[in-house]
Design an enzyme around this catalytic site. Sequence first.
Site, PDB file in Angstrom:
ATOM      1  N   LYS A  51     -13.745  27.870 -48.115  1.00 60.10           N
ATOM      2  CA  LYS A  51     -12.605  28.764 -48.304  1.00 60.10           C
ATOM      3  C   LYS A  51     -12.857  29.908 -49.284  1.00 60.10           C
ATOM      4  O   LYS A  51     -12.203  30.951 -49.213  1.00 60.10           O
ATOM      5  CB  LYS A  51     -11.386  27.967 -48.759  1.00 60.10           C
ATOM      6  CG  LYS A  51     -10.776  27.066 -47.701  1.00 60.10           C
ATOM      7  CD  LYS A  51      -9.969  27.866 -46.693  1.00 60.10           C
ATOM      8  CE  LYS A  51      -9.116  26.953 -45.817  1.00 60.10           C
ATOM      9  NZ  LYS A  51      -8.259  27.713 -44.893  1.00 60.10           N
ATOM     10  N   SER A 303     -17.071  21.354 -43.449  1.00 55.00           N
ATOM     11  CA  SER A 303     -16.341  22.453 -44.076  1.00 55.00           C
ATOM     12  C   SER A 303     -15.975  22.238 -45.538  1.00 55.00           C
ATOM     13  O   SER A 303     -15.722  23.205 -46.258  1.00 55.00           O
ATOM     14  CB  SER A 303     -15.071  22.754 -43.273  1.00 55.00           C
ATOM     15  OG  SER A 303     -14.260  21.601 -43.181  1.00 55.00           O
TER      16      SER A 303
END
Length: 399
Positions: A51, A303
């Site tokens: 992110k 992720s």
Amino acid sequence: MVNLETIKQAGKRIEGVVVKTPLAKAPYLSELTSANVFLKKENLQITGAFKIRGAYNKIASLSDAERAKGVIAASAGNHAQGVALSASRFGIKAVIVMPESTPLTKVNGVKHYGAEVVLFGSNYDEAYGYAIDYAQKNDLTFVHPFEDEDVIAGQGTVGLEILDNCDSLDAVIVPIGGGGLIAGIAAAVKALSPKTRVIGVSASGAPAFKNSFELKRAVDTTKVRTIADGIAVRDTSKITLEYALQYVDEVLSVDDEEIASAILYLLEKQKLVVEGAGAVGIAALLHNKVENIKDKNVAVVLSGGNMDVTLLSVIIEKGLIKSHRKMNLTVTLVDKPGSLMRFTEILRDLNANIVHIAYDRTSVSLDYGDANVTVHIETKGKEHQDEIYDALKSEGYIR
């Protein structure tokens, strides 16, 4: 519009701040799937998740006036840390609204970077609504976690890095929550390698994006429930869905049991701590949900790795029981000297290691003169457990 050029520009902006995480082959998983599987380890990113890429690119793209106001974001954790760190690099104020159920490790991670944390709501969407209202009342610049083209372009740099390290890529498997990561990666990959399949994986407990992809229109759900909190998104973004419909080949889903087994697999076999959202691609591979990959080069995006240790301990405990490496037993003994010793001698003779034992003589369900003994034992597989069970049955401890 997110395209190869805007993604390359994002790559230049984030250079020196964002880690170029490794893409490494996973030999055991490759053997298991009959494919060449490579892991893109965004769990090793500076904030523990991808992110930071989109967050930094967005804040770097703001005007001086927008940055001067300060920024606000809504996030279950990983976007929050990305925004907080990015804001600290620019020396500006950051407020992060997080769901009340957000794991403590993610809350503390945000505070570590100097951001103000506000806990509100039971899920991301409720936190998001509060953050939008807060931004308007306090004149802050809102940084969306996925419904923003600067953010999507930043996430797309993951795709550029994968192709830089694997020039013959047949498929890439990407987690899906709000869709920003897969939108960016798919735009990059399809521009440079059109034949590469882009496969998204969502949690079955958060089905909005998968349902929308199949219906080819944005639909929302009334609730979400999954251990993959990083992709527990209730509503579908029309922006990211549009990119997915253009570039993504298919979307799969995995349930919490499958996600938990993938987390445990990565911990044991790959020595990697990966959170639920980051493990969904591995879950899809382990449970044979990805078709036509034999002898193909497949990249899987891990992720994030900001795993709640309390949840991790539960996953490990359940995983040991499911794989027959741990066994919990309750037996009834005659409450007299030597009874417990005889029971434990049987376990000793069978090489079963006791890791916990409890003795109860006061339960109302017991006959007078009896006692319940509960033991947690380490075992060596199903055959070993069957041997223990048969021995205890023959001695009358199990009926």
